[in-house]
Design a protein around this motif. Structure first.
Motif, PDB file in Angstrom:
ATOM      1  N   THR A 122       0.834  -1.205   0.000  1.00 27.55           N
ATOM      2  CA  THR A 122       0.000   0.000   0.000  1.00 27.55           C
ATOM      3  C   THR A 122       0.868   1.253   0.000  1.00 27.55           C
ATOM      4  O   THR A 122       1.991   1.244   0.521  1.00 27.55           O
ATOM      5  CB  THR A 122      -0.927   0.032   1.227  1.00 27.55           C
ATOM      6  OG1 THR A 122      -1.679   1.261   1.218  1.00 27.55           O
ATOM      7  CG2 THR A 122      -0.149  -0.042   2.530  1.00 27.55           C
ATOM      8  N   TRP A 123       0.325   2.306  -0.604  1.00 29.14           N
ATOM      9  CA  TRP A 123       1.002   3.603  -0.563  1.00 29.14           C
ATOM     10  C   TRP A 123       0.813   4.299   0.786  1.00 29.14           C
ATOM     11  O   TRP A 123       1.364   5.362   1.023  1.00 29.14           O
ATOM     12  CB  TRP A 123       0.469   4.510  -1.676  1.00 29.14           C
ATOM     13  CG  TRP A 123       0.932   4.103  -3.043  1.00 29.14           C
ATOM     14  CD1 TRP A 123       0.216   3.400  -3.977  1.00 29.14           C
ATOM     15  CD2 TRP A 123       2.207   4.349  -3.629  1.00 29.14           C
ATOM     16  NE1 TRP A 123       0.972   3.196  -5.099  1.00 29.14           N
ATOM     17  CE2 TRP A 123       2.200   3.784  -4.925  1.00 29.14           C
ATOM     18  CE3 TRP A 123       3.366   5.011  -3.189  1.00 29.14           C
ATOM     19  CZ2 TRP A 123       3.298   3.839  -5.782  1.00 29.14           C
ATOM     20  CZ3 TRP A 123       4.456   5.075  -4.046  1.00 29.14           C
ATOM     21  CH2 TRP A 123       4.422   4.495  -5.313  1.00 29.14           C
ATOM     22  N   TRP A 124       0.009   3.715   1.664  1.00 29.29           N
ATOM     23  CA  TRP A 124      -0.333   4.335   2.935  1.00 29.29           C
ATOM     24  C   TRP A 124       0.175   3.519   4.134  1.00 29.29           C
ATOM     25  O   TRP A 124      -0.591   3.257   5.065  1.00 29.29           O
ATOM     26  CB  TRP A 124      -1.840   4.510   3.049  1.00 29.29           C
ATOM     27  CG  TRP A 124      -2.408   5.493   2.075  1.00 29.29           C
ATOM     28  CD1 TRP A 124      -2.736   5.264   0.776  1.00 29.29           C
ATOM     29  CD2 TRP A 124      -2.708   6.871   2.321  1.00 29.29           C
ATOM     30  NE1 TRP A 124      -3.231   6.403   0.194  1.00 29.29           N
ATOM     31  CE2 TRP A 124      -3.228   7.411   1.123  1.00 29.29           C
ATOM     32  CE3 TRP A 124      -2.600   7.699   3.446  1.00 29.29           C
ATOM     33  CZ2 TRP A 124      -3.630   8.734   1.013  1.00 29.29           C
ATOM     34  CZ3 TRP A 124      -3.010   9.020   3.333  1.00 29.29           C
ATOM     35  CH2 TRP A 124      -3.507   9.522   2.142  1.00 29.29           C
TER      36      TRP A 124
END
Length: 321
Positions: free
Chosen positions: A165-167
């Motif tokens: 995930t980018w988060w």
């Protein structure tokens, strides 16, 4: 941290360790690699894990309108537990990231990729820290114990989050602010809305400070395929940080309003000054942000200890209003 601190010393000092830290100066030689695994030479992480705990217990005391001797143990126990669980989490992180760390300049000097400890030794160290933490946890009420055990789930998942995930900072926020829920529950015996709002405030704060921190590694992360909010936001980072700042202050203010007794005007003013003043500190950080200056990024990241201490001081002061 100055530019001269970036090169690891022959003694095994980690590249981004605090200069003249106690681990590399005073700790027994054989214990130093393990303390470095726990980031004892970089104490800011322990503070960032501890401060939401103190927010939680102090706001719970405000909510109930009483201070008990056991609250002192919650404060002290959370402090010891934060150091131990941050150490266990960092050790686990280094075990799972050992291949990545060896390919990133800032992390290549960590104990596992640099050969100071083996993976088996690191795993044993993580287990030991968890066991001591559990011994502290079982002195708390049953609901708090349950929350403490559940907290191991996000701790275990976080090191893998940046791979899918980018988060990943959201997962860090879930883990690092769990103490707000636990400490509130340790005082009150149950979970309620103010604690949840405080927890969400801490998550927004984590997104703020860890995005700043992650900007140190954006080039290396891009090369090895590691995701982060710093890479996702890129040049738009200041705009996102501003939103995280607003969410931090707003959610903490809502937690205060939900927790504070009705009719205590002076106490309410003191309580609300905490998130308001913290917001000004975050604004100061935002104004000084230079995304291409790693020394500045690390300085701002570390300054969040002071930012998080501001509500602690005002929450504590309100108990005597």
């Amino acid at each position: 941290m100055t530019g001269t601190e970036q090169t690891p010393e022959p003694t095994g000092q980690v590249a981004d360790a605090v200069k003249d830290n106690w681990v590399d100066t005073y700790a027994p030689q054989g214990l130093r690699p393990y303390l470095r695994l726990s980031r004892a030479d970089r104490p800011i992480g322990s503070w960032l894990l501890l401060l939401p705990c103190w927010w939680g217990v102090l706001l719970a005391m405000v909510h109930d309108g009483e201070m008990r001797l056991f609250d002192l143990w919650i404060i002290v126990g959370c402090a010891i537990g934060a150091v131990l669980m941050r150490g266990a989490g960092c050790t686990w992180n280094d075990i799972t990231d050992r291949d990545f760390d060896g390919r990133v300049e800032r992390t290549a000097s960590r104990p596992i990729p640099s050969g100071q400890v083996t993976v088996k030794q690191a795993l044993a160290w993580a287990v030991l820290q968890c066991l001591i933490s559990f011994a502290i946890l079982i002195t708390f009420p049953p609901m708090a114990i349950l929350l403490g055990v559940i907290a191991l789930i996000p701790v275990a998942i976080y090191p893998f989050a940046k791979r899918f995930t980018w988060w990943p900072q959201v997962f860090l926020g879930v883990a690092f602010n769990w103490g707000a829920l636990l400490a509130w529950t340790a005082h009150t015996g149950s979970l309620s809305l103010p604690a949840v709002l405080l927890y969400l405030s801490g998550m927004a704060w984590t997104l703020f400070y860890d995005t700043i921190y992650a900007h140190q590694d954006t080039e290396d992360d891009a090369l090895i395929g590691v995701k982060s909010t710093a890479r996702l936001f890129a040049e738009n980072t200041p705009r996102y940080l501003a939103w995280f700042m607003v969410l931090t202050v707003a959610l903490m203010g809502m937690a205060v309003v939900a927790a504070a007794p009705d009719g205590e005007i002076l106490q309410m003013v003191i309580l609300l000054t905490g998130p308001w003043a913290m917001g000004w500190h975050l604004m100061w950080q935002l104004r000084r942000l230079k995304m291409d200056d790693n020394d500045r990024l690390l300085e701002l990241f570390r300054s969040n200890r002071d930012a998080g201490l501001i509500p602690v001081l005002f929450f504590a002061a309100s108990l005597f209003a």
